[in-house]
Design an enzyme around this catalytic site. Structure first.
Site, PDB file in Angstrom:
ATOM      1  N   LYS A  34     -11.280 -32.531  28.209  1.00 35.72           N
ATOM      2  CA  LYS A  34     -12.071 -31.593  29.018  1.00 35.72           C
ATOM      3  C   LYS A  34     -13.135 -30.912  28.147  1.00 35.72           C
ATOM      4  O   LYS A  34     -13.037 -30.945  26.915  1.00 35.72           O
ATOM      5  CB  LYS A  34     -11.134 -30.547  29.632  1.00 35.72           C
ATOM      6  N   TYR A 254     -32.471  -9.676   9.929  1.00 37.59           N
ATOM      7  CA  TYR A 254     -32.632  -8.679  10.996  1.00 37.59           C
ATOM      8  C   TYR A 254     -31.721  -7.482  10.764  1.00 37.59           C
ATOM      9  O   TYR A 254     -30.559  -7.644  10.378  1.00 37.59           O
ATOM     10  CB  TYR A 254     -32.247  -9.273  12.350  1.00 37.59           C
TER      11      TYR A 254
HETATM   12  C1  LIG Z   1      -6.246 -27.850  27.742  1.00 34.45           C
HETATM   13  C2  LIG Z   1      -4.876 -28.154  28.156  1.00 34.45           C
HETATM   14  C3  LIG Z   1      -3.972 -28.734  27.279  1.00 34.45           C
HETATM   15  C4  LIG Z   1      -4.281 -28.949  25.807  1.00 34.45           C
HETATM   16  O1  LIG Z   1      -4.081 -27.748  25.105  1.00 34.45           O
HETATM   17  P1  LIG Z   1      -4.263 -27.696  23.508  1.00 34.45           P
HETATM   18  O2  LIG Z   1      -3.817 -26.330  23.150  1.00 34.45           O
HETATM   19  O3  LIG Z   1      -5.705 -27.916  23.252  1.00 34.45           O
HETATM   20  O4  LIG Z   1      -3.419 -28.777  22.967  1.00 34.45           O
HETATM   21  C5  LIG Z   1      -2.748 -29.125  27.765  1.00 34.45           C
HETATM   22  N1  LIG Z   1      -2.419 -28.920  29.056  1.00 34.45           N
HETATM   23  C6  LIG Z   1      -3.250 -28.337  29.927  1.00 34.45           C
HETATM   24  C7  LIG Z   1      -2.838 -28.156  31.335  1.00 34.45           C
HETATM   25  C8  LIG Z   1      -4.503 -27.918  29.497  1.00 34.45           C
HETATM   26  O5  LIG Z   1      -5.324 -27.319  30.362  1.00 34.45           O
END
Ligand SMILES: *Cc1c(COP(=O)(O)O)cnc(C)c1O
Length: 357
Positions: A34, A254
């Site tokens: 994702k 800055y």
């Molecule tokens: C993003 C996500 C994961 C992965 O989590 P990590 O901490 O990056 O390993 C696993 N399960 C669900 C439902 C997620 O949304």
């Protein structure tokens, strides 16, 4: 050309996927890609993840990108569909839905013939105390019974709120999950993200869902990726574009927030918050020059930062690692009051992506 690059190491990605296989040898792996593979670029990552069993994404658009790139593995939509009209695409593209509220269950049942004909699983989300998504434990048993009666193959899914630390809620979540699992047998189950993969070997079950560990960043505040035997996949770097020798009391940047305590060699590096390099640091931040840590001085600008190179050899054109092997993204995050996940995801499109192994 302005040198601000994001280099993606395919071998490191493969290595980390293999680490998941070593740690959870009996589970199928749903690689979480994702948010454009946590900012790494989906198209740069899928080939190295070819050996995964499935992918996980947050929405239809992210799933379509994977299909357009020609990958046919199962894909789970971890928030399900957002409206019924997305079910058509779900079927056409062979995607697996999570259901976390009752309307999604109705939409799915409307499309059960086509969905089940494709042998797609339905992921049913348990709200075991995180209070984000899902059915409570007493509701979920009915939901799963109903879906089974309609011919669906279900996966009971749960997500820990505190898998990265010791917290009393962990035990409650685990107990509710096991209670739902027992009430719904026979059923496929899944509850481990990266932190839980390390922490709860007894809960790996049918599917594990690694995200951050694949990219070689740590899910834990107190264990770095070297200790976890993971390899950073991304190297974010830029070059020195100017040098200034300044005298004691002279300012940099800055707001003139930094003044030199002695004669100093300051180098300007072509990176800034316009690239996704964080501006609001709360602790002293560093970059790496030739594997040596060098302090960032003064404010981060949109396109530039200043570093103090008094103790290293550097010139115009010298490469500076903002994060990667020598300066871990998790340490940059800690200096900025955030987590590696956020820095990776919020990189902008400006730095040029390069792929290699
Ligand atoms: C993003 C996500 C994961 C992965 O989590 P990590 O901490 O990056 O390993 C696993 N399960 C669900 C439902 C997620 O949304």
């Amino acid at each position: 050309m302005r040198q601000a690059t994001v280099y993606i190491d395919s071998e490191a990605l493969q290595y980390n996927l293999n680490r998941v296989k070593q740690i959870a040898p009996h589970s199928k792996i749903v690689s979480m890609v994702k948010a454009n593979a946590y900012g790494h670029g989906v198209k740069n990552c899928l080939a190295a993840l070819e050996a995964t069993d499935a992918f996980g994404v947050a929405c239809l658009e992210e799933a379509l990108e994977i299909r357009q790139l020609g990958y046919t593995q199962p894909i789970t939509l971890i928030e399900g569909v957002f409206a019924e009209d997305e079910m058509q695409q779900v079927i056409e593209q062979k995607l697996e839905c999570i259901v976390h509220h009752s309307q999604q269950v109705e939409w799915l049942i409307q499309h059960k013939v086509a969905y089940n004909a494709l042998d797609l699983k339905v992921w049913v989300k348990l709200n075991s105390g995180m209070n984000r998504l899902g059915f409570k434990v007493d509701e979920i048993i009915d939901v799963i019974q109903r879906l089974k009666a309609e011919g669906f193959t279900c996966v009971l899914a749960m997500h820990f709120a505190n898998a990265d630390v010791d917290h009393p809620l962990n035990e409650q979540q685990k107990q509710q999950f096991l209670q739902a699992k027992q009430a719904c047998e026979p059923i496929l189950v899944s509850c481990c993200n990266s932190a839980a993969i390390y922490k709860y070997p007894e809960l790996h079950f049918d599917f594990v869902r690694p995200g951050i560990m694949l990219y070689g960043a740590s899910p834990f505040a107190d264990r770095n990726v070297h200790e976890l035997d993971l390899k950073p996949v991304m190297t974010f770097s830029a070059e020195i574009i100017a040098l200034n020798q300044i005298q004691q009391g002279e300012f940099v940047g800055y707001g003139s927030t930094y003044s030199a305590s002695c004669t100093s060699q300051i180098a300007i590096v072509s990176i800034g918050y316009g690239d996704g390099y964080p501006r609001a640091y709360v602790k002293q931040n560093f970059v790496a020059v030739d594997q040596q840590l060098v302090p960032v001085v003064g404010r981060v600008s949109m396109d530039m930062i200043a570093i103090d190179i008094s103790n290293v050899k550097a010139e115009i054109g010298t490469k500076v690692e903002l994060w990667g092997q020598s300066r871990l993204v998790d340490d940059v995050a800690a200096a900025n009051g955030t987590i590696g996940y956020e820095l990776l995801c919020r990189l902008t499109q400006r730095p040029v992506r390069q792929l290699g192994n």
